[in-house]
Design a protein around this motif. Sequence first.
Motif, PDB file in Angstrom:
ATOM      1  N   ALA A  48      31.026 -22.963  33.280  1.00  0.00           N
ATOM      2  CA  ALA A  48      29.617 -23.339  33.189  1.00  0.00           C
ATOM      3  C   ALA A  48      28.777 -22.182  32.671  1.00  0.00           C
ATOM      4  CB  ALA A  48      29.115 -23.816  34.544  1.00  0.00           C
ATOM      5  N   GLY A  49      29.085 -20.965  33.142  1.00  0.00           N
ATOM      6  CA  GLY A  49      28.338 -19.802  32.667  1.00  0.00           C
ATOM      7  C   GLY A  49      28.533 -19.561  31.192  1.00  0.00           C
ATOM      8  N   ILE A  50      29.776 -19.738  30.707  1.00  0.00           N
ATOM      9  CA  ILE A  50      30.033 -19.570  29.269  1.00  0.00           C
ATOM     10  C   ILE A  50      29.318 -20.654  28.474  1.00  0.00           C
ATOM     11  CG2 ILE A  50      31.835 -19.713  27.515  1.00  0.00           C
ATOM     12  CD1 ILE A  50      33.691 -18.302  29.444  1.00  0.00           C
TER      13      ILE A  50
ATOM     14  N   ARG B 286      31.541 -29.084  22.677  1.00  0.00           N
ATOM     15  CA  ARG B 286      32.735 -28.702  23.428  1.00  0.00           C
ATOM     16  C   ARG B 286      32.461 -28.684  24.925  1.00  0.00           C
ATOM     17  NH1 ARG B 286      33.906 -23.200  20.327  1.00  0.00           N
ATOM     18  NH2 ARG B 286      31.622 -23.243  20.342  1.00  0.00           N
ATOM     19  N   THR B 287      33.458 -29.074  25.697  1.00  0.00           N
ATOM     20  CA  THR B 287      33.315 -29.056  27.151  1.00  0.00           C
ATOM     21  C   THR B 287      33.421 -27.631  27.668  1.00  0.00           C
ATOM     22  OG1 THR B 287      35.703 -29.327  27.539  1.00  0.00           O
ATOM     23  CG2 THR B 287      34.382 -31.340  27.255  1.00  0.00           C
TER      24      THR B 287
ATOM     25  N   GLU C  38      37.001 -26.346  27.442  1.00  0.00           N
ATOM     26  CA  GLU C  38      37.373 -25.981  26.073  1.00  0.00           C
ATOM     27  C   GLU C  38      36.761 -24.640  25.678  1.00  0.00           C
ATOM     28  OE1 GLU C  38      37.846 -30.467  24.140  1.00  0.00           O
ATOM     29  OE2 GLU C  38      35.918 -29.424  24.068  1.00  0.00           O
ATOM     30  N   LEU C  39      35.509 -24.430  26.042  1.00  0.00           N
ATOM     31  CA  LEU C  39      34.872 -23.153  25.726  1.00  0.00           C
ATOM     32  C   LEU C  39      35.550 -22.000  26.457  1.00  0.00           C
ATOM     33  CD1 LEU C  39      31.106 -24.195  25.804  1.00  0.00           C
ATOM     34  CD2 LEU C  39      32.379 -23.399  23.816  1.00  0.00           C
ATOM     35  N   LEU C  40      35.866 -22.194  27.728  1.00  0.00           N
ATOM     36  CA  LEU C  40      36.544 -21.141  28.488  1.00  0.00           C
ATOM     37  C   LEU C  40      37.905 -20.826  27.867  1.00  0.00           C
ATOM     38  CD1 LEU C  40      36.792 -19.224  30.859  1.00  0.00           C
ATOM     39  CD2 LEU C  40      37.534 -21.158  32.279  1.00  0.00           C
TER      40      LEU C  40
END
Length: 585
Positions: free
Chosen positions: A449-451, A505-506, A509-511
């Motif tokens: 969530a932070g990313i 992107r979810t 996916e970003l993480l």
Amino acid sequence: MSGSGSVEELGAHAARARAMALLRIRSRATALAILPTGAAVVLLVAVAQGRIGGDAWATVSWVVTACAVAVLLIAAAVALAVARARPAVSPTVPLTEAAAPDLYRLVRDLADRLDVPVPSAIELTPDCDSWLEDRTHPAAQPKVTGLAKGARDAGGPEGARRGRRVQAAPVLVIGSPFLWWMRVAELRAVLAPVVAGTGPSAHPDIAAARRFVRGLDAAVAEATQPGRGAVRRMYAAFVGWIARLMLRGCRGHAAEMERCVAAAASGRAQDVDYGLRIVAQEQVGLAYAGWDRLLTRVALPAWRMGRWPSQLDAGVVSALTELSRRDSLAEGFASRLGERPACDLIEEPGAADEAASLLAARLFHGGPAEAGPGWSPVDWQQYPEEVVDRKWRTEAARLHRVLDTLGVTTSVSVGGPEARGAEGSAVPTLARVIDHLATPGADSEALAAGIGAAVARDEAAETERPRTDGGSGAPETGASAGADPDPLDLWGPAPLPLFPLQPPRTGTELLTDHVVAMVCCAAVDTAGAAPGLDWLDGPALLVDGGRRSDLGAPVLSLVEDGDAEPLRTWLTAVGVRTDKPVRLG
């Protein structure tokens, strides 16, 4: 009568029949608008001649007259709004005859062989398709380029300056990837049925029916545009409602008319390179697959970094050549590269490619119209260093900033939890990331969530750049030189990008992307790896000169399951030191 002639004549006849059906809808709407006027005239004449009398009939006649005037005013307002509505115009790169004399000659020869009017101009679009587009509306007048010699009479430009429609053939829009991937003979075969469509387009009934439908469609689109006052908004909403009602009655006839026009054009072109066209259609599908892969895997990461690849069309040739090397189904396609490519028909193919590449970046990502700070071109030789390495280090830096925000300390293998960077942040090591995600009970969702929030902030800051202050957005070359208006302005206030390539992107996916970027940075800094470019998959990690494509599964196991063993095994095999700090972007 030959088979192709029969198909052409049947298609043309059916298209004209459907066009007449559309024009009858327009005529009925006109008749409905003047019906009260006719009733009022009959009543007034009857009263004047004494055929009817009395106060009652006088009152009725004046009420009907008032209603007729009101209906006429409303109908005139609606007709004016529909006539002035700007039809949608595809964003394209103009290609003058001076910039592509051989291509214009090829199209003119095709039109002569097909015995149809010559297209009024040629333009390029960053898409794998080709079509004819009507540009006779005053808001979208094409520049007279000399392709259709008969269109360059004195009345054309004068009519355009007075804001009137100019009688001209449609503009031929060609997908720019076709010019680089296809050979000259293949392009001619593919364009033959498209150019043949200028024949039906020249028929007065079909042209009038198309203008009628496009005007209604434009009126509906303009009714939804924001930024109007209350009165204008109500007026636009009423016009849009009327236009939608009429479009419902036109939809079936319009679709069938276009199908018949396509059938007629295909029948007319059947005797022109028909055998080669069947083979060339295979190249169309291959070009589409390669173009889509190049945009989503290669160009999109660069656009997100504020760089736009300036030779996308040349890149699609490399991508498809690589595909033919890997895919047994594509074997033999690369052997065509020894023949003359269609881009040789352009005097300066590099300039045309650059203009189309910038337009693609604006359409699919939303970049500015001109190069500037934070938005500059990049060639394929610079791509690994300028895009891939910067992407990895930017994402690794973002990952560590979020870890700092969450209070995650440095791995003990780097000197204990008190090890800090120069500005008080934890030392950026790969061990820090792995240990956090592999710790039982670690909140990976909070990290994701932070990313996601950090990415959203960075993208919001990027979109604050001004869109354009005019100009075509293309370099000043023969392919696009001049003071043409921005092609995207014809789309009105629609936000960019007009055609997003991927959904958002979810967080997972970003993480995953950020952890992969961190691993790649560590491999480059501690194991002698290097950033590279894979034409089909985009950014690639090169180890000992070869691409490592097996990193995704170990990282996904760490992110989703908290299992670090597959990734540790991979890192050991490559020789990556997880305890060494990495250089961040």
